[in-house]
Design a protein around this motif. Structure first.
Motif, PDB file in Angstrom:
ATOM      1  N   LYS A   1      18.484  -5.915  -1.354  1.00 17.19           N
ATOM      2  CA  LYS A   1      18.286  -4.871  -2.360  1.00 17.19           C
ATOM      3  C   LYS A   1      17.193  -5.280  -3.353  1.00 17.19           C
ATOM      4  O   LYS A   1      16.408  -4.460  -3.796  1.00 17.19           O
ATOM      5  CB  LYS A   1      19.604  -4.614  -3.093  1.00 17.19           C
ATOM      6  N   GLN A   2      17.172  -6.597  -3.685  1.00 19.38           N
ATOM      7  CA  GLN A   2      16.159  -7.075  -4.609  1.00 19.38           C
ATOM      8  C   GLN A   2      14.755  -6.921  -4.031  1.00 19.38           C
ATOM      9  O   GLN A   2      13.807  -6.569  -4.731  1.00 19.38           O
ATOM     10  CB  GLN A   2      16.422  -8.545  -4.959  1.00 19.38           C
ATOM     11  N   ASN A   3      14.642  -7.188  -2.709  1.00 19.98           N
ATOM     12  CA  ASN A   3      13.346  -7.025  -2.048  1.00 19.98           C
ATOM     13  C   ASN A   3      12.867  -5.582  -2.124  1.00 19.98           C
ATOM     14  O   ASN A   3      11.677  -5.314  -2.354  1.00 19.98           O
ATOM     15  CB  ASN A   3      13.429  -7.459  -0.580  1.00 19.98           C
ATOM     16  N   LYS A   4      13.777  -4.634  -1.910  1.00 19.06           N
ATOM     17  CA  LYS A   4      13.408  -3.218  -1.985  1.00 19.06           C
ATOM     18  C   LYS A   4      12.927  -2.857  -3.390  1.00 19.06           C
ATOM     19  O   LYS A   4      11.960  -2.114  -3.547  1.00 19.06           O
ATOM     20  CB  LYS A   4      14.604  -2.346  -1.593  1.00 19.06           C
TER      21      LYS A   4
ATOM     22  N   TYR B   1       9.448  -4.197  -3.800  1.00 15.64           N
ATOM     23  CA  TYR B   1       8.469  -3.383  -3.084  1.00 15.64           C
ATOM     24  C   TYR B   1       8.191  -2.076  -3.833  1.00 15.64           C
ATOM     25  O   TYR B   1       7.039  -1.627  -3.921  1.00 15.64           O
ATOM     26  CB  TYR B   1       8.960  -3.070  -1.670  1.00 15.64           C
ATOM     27  N   LEU B   2       9.260  -1.457  -4.366  1.00 12.88           N
ATOM     28  CA  LEU B   2       9.090  -0.210  -5.109  1.00 12.88           C
ATOM     29  C   LEU B   2       8.258  -0.415  -6.372  1.00 12.88           C
ATOM     30  O   LEU B   2       7.423   0.424  -6.727  1.00 12.88           O
ATOM     31  CB  LEU B   2      10.462   0.369  -5.477  1.00 12.88           C
ATOM     32  N   LYS B   3       8.503  -1.547  -7.051  1.00 13.53           N
ATOM     33  CA  LYS B   3       7.713  -1.845  -8.252  1.00 13.53           C
ATOM     34  C   LYS B   3       6.239  -2.042  -7.912  1.00 13.53           C
ATOM     35  O   LYS B   3       5.348  -1.581  -8.632  1.00 13.53           O
ATOM     36  CB  LYS B   3       8.266  -3.087  -8.947  1.00 13.53           C
ATOM     37  N   ILE B   4       5.980  -2.752  -6.798  1.00 14.42           N
ATOM     38  CA  ILE B   4       4.592  -2.973  -6.369  1.00 14.42           C
ATOM     39  C   ILE B   4       3.908  -1.645  -6.056  1.00 14.42           C
ATOM     40  O   ILE B   4       2.768  -1.393  -6.461  1.00 14.42           O
ATOM     41  CB  ILE B   4       4.546  -3.902  -5.133  1.00 14.42           C
ATOM     42  N   ILE B   5       4.644  -0.765  -5.346  1.00 11.41           N
ATOM     43  CA  ILE B   5       4.099   0.557  -5.012  1.00 11.41           C
ATOM     44  C   ILE B   5       3.840   1.363  -6.288  1.00 11.41           C
ATOM     45  O   ILE B   5       2.813   2.040  -6.415  1.00 11.41           O
ATOM     46  CB  ILE B   5       5.059   1.315  -4.063  1.00 11.41           C
ATOM     47  N   LEU B   6       4.783   1.280  -7.236  1.00  9.63           N
ATOM     48  CA  LEU B   6       4.616   2.005  -8.494  1.00  9.63           C
ATOM     49  C   LEU B   6       3.371   1.539  -9.240  1.00  9.63           C
ATOM     50  O   LEU B   6       2.588   2.372  -9.728  1.00  9.63           O
ATOM     51  CB  LEU B   6       5.865   1.809  -9.370  1.00  9.63           C
ATOM     52  N   TRP B   7       3.174   0.220  -9.322  1.00 10.83           N
ATOM     53  CA  TRP B   7       1.988  -0.304 -10.001  1.00 10.83           C
ATOM     54  C   TRP B   7       0.712   0.117  -9.273  1.00 10.83           C
ATOM     55  O   TRP B   7      -0.313   0.400  -9.907  1.00 10.83           O
ATOM     56  CB  TRP B   7       2.063  -1.830 -10.091  1.00 10.83           C
ATOM     57  N   MET B   8       0.763   0.152  -7.946  1.00 13.93           N
ATOM     58  CA  MET B   8      -0.412   0.581  -7.176  1.00 13.93           C
ATOM     59  C   MET B   8      -0.731   2.053  -7.444  1.00 13.93           C
ATOM     60  O   MET B   8      -1.903   2.434  -7.579  1.00 13.93           O
ATOM     61  CB  MET B   8      -0.178   0.348  -5.682  1.00 13.93           C
ATOM     62  N   VAL B   9       0.316   2.875  -7.534  1.00 13.13           N
ATOM     63  CA  VAL B   9       0.118   4.304  -7.814  1.00 13.13           C
ATOM     64  C   VAL B   9      -0.474   4.488  -9.210  1.00 13.13           C
ATOM     65  O   VAL B   9      -1.423   5.263  -9.402  1.00 13.13           O
ATOM     66  CB  VAL B   9       1.450   5.073  -7.679  1.00 13.13           C
ATOM     67  N   LEU B  10       0.097   3.787 -10.188  1.00 13.35           N
ATOM     68  CA  LEU B  10      -0.416   3.885 -11.559  1.00 13.35           C
ATOM     69  C   LEU B  10      -1.862   3.392 -11.634  1.00 13.35           C
ATOM     70  O   LEU B  10      -2.704   3.991 -12.318  1.00 13.35           O
ATOM     71  CB  LEU B  10       0.459   3.077 -12.511  1.00 13.35           C
ATOM     72  N   GLY B  11      -2.145   2.300 -10.915  1.00 14.72           N
ATOM     73  CA  GLY B  11      -3.514   1.798 -10.873  1.00 14.72           C
ATOM     74  C   GLY B  11      -4.462   2.782 -10.235  1.00 14.72           C
ATOM     75  O   GLY B  11      -5.600   2.973 -10.688  1.00 14.72           O
ATOM     76  N   GLY B  12      -3.983   3.443  -9.152  1.00 15.81           N
ATOM     77  CA  GLY B  12      -4.810   4.452  -8.494  1.00 15.81           C
ATOM     78  C   GLY B  12      -5.093   5.634  -9.402  1.00 15.81           C
ATOM     79  O   GLY B  12      -6.224   6.147  -9.441  1.00 15.81           O
ATOM     80  N   LEU B  13      -4.074   6.067 -10.161  1.00 16.30           N
ATOM     81  CA  LEU B  13      -4.274   7.178 -11.097  1.00 16.30           C
ATOM     82  C   LEU B  13      -5.274   6.807 -12.195  1.00 16.30           C
ATOM     83  O   LEU B  13      -6.159   7.584 -12.543  1.00 16.30           O
ATOM     84  CB  LEU B  13      -2.933   7.582 -11.723  1.00 16.30           C
TER      85      LEU B  13
END
Length: 253
Positions: free
Chosen positions: A2-5, A8-20
């Motif tokens: 669960k911690q790994n998920k 991964y979600l936090k990394i994706i969130l930061w990537m999305v925010l960075g992309g925006l």
């Protein structure tokens, strides 16, 4: 698992925010490029700045030397007029003197870096006063190096435990060896925070140079330079971390 998920979600969130953030930045740059008014204002300001950069160099030098001279004279007067009888008065004196000397060193160092930047901009066909710009750059480099040596000597005069010749290439290592444990811990903490800050700043500068390349077609040189600095910063950290680890291991054995 669960911690790994979550990771991964936090990394994706930061990537999305960075992309925006990147998309907004690119839109802004495209607007400036396509906007006749915006581009004209930027070009006019750049031309005006380069044509008058000698006066910027001169004004900044006068301002810096005025501030540094004031603080150094105040530090000298503080030492001459000091009448210390108790530990509390000694601590207060040390705090005031350190503040004056450190402020002088900070402003002096910042101005030296700005002088290099301004001279880099002054190296341009649009600068009608290139030779005066070169002369003031050389004078600033010499005077500020001399001021830095003077400040270090003043610190050593106040604290004879601090060793090292400020004109030597081995000064920083000798100075560090002469510091006590508390001072070293302070230096290590400051250095670590500086490293983390530079990692983040270099990442954003790299992203900015990438956008500038796409929009203004500046080529790959800026990408290579910023990426090289970023890589050097990272490798230097791990090199000295490994070196320190080897030294600690050899001492334990």
């Amino acid at each position: 698992m669960k911690q790994n998920k979550k990771d991964y979600l936090k990394i994706i969130l930061w990537m999305v925010l960075g992309g925006l953030g990147g998309a907004i930045g690119m839109i802004g740059m495209l607007y400036i490029k396509e906007s006749t008014v915006g581009y004209t204002l930027f070009s006019d300001f750049a031309n005006f700045f380069i044509e008058n950069i000698f006066y910027v160099q001169l004004g900044l030098a006068i301002l810096t030397y005025g501030m540094v001279s004031y603080w150094l004279k105040k530090a000298k007067r503080l030492k001459e007029e000091a009448r210390i009888e108790t530990d509390e008065e000694q601590d207060l004196f040390d705090e005031k003197l350190d503040k004056l000397l450190n402020s002088s060193l900070l402003v002096n160092s910042v101005h030296l870096i700005l002088s290099f930047m301004l001279f880099g901009i002054a190296f341009d066909d649009r600068n009608p006063l290139f030779w005066p710009s070169l002369i003031i750059f050389l004078l600033v480099s010499f005077v500020e190096s001399a001021v830095e040596v003077h400040i270090v000597r003043s610190i050593q005069e106040h604290d004879p435990m601090k060793k090292g010749d400020p004109t030597s290439t081995k000064f920083h290592s000798v100075w560090l060896d002469s510091c006590d444990e508390a001072e070293r811990t302070y230096i290590y903490k400051v250095g670590y925070h500086a490293f983390i800050t530079m990692q983040n700043v270099l990442m954003w500068i790299f992203v900015a140079t990438l956008f500038i390349k796409f929009i203004f077609h500046t080529g790959n040189l800026t990408i290579l330079i910023v990426g090289g600095i970023w890589l050097t910063n990272q490798l230097a950290y791990f090199y000295y971390a490994a070196k320190e680890n080897r030294d600690m291991t050899s001492v334990e054995r």
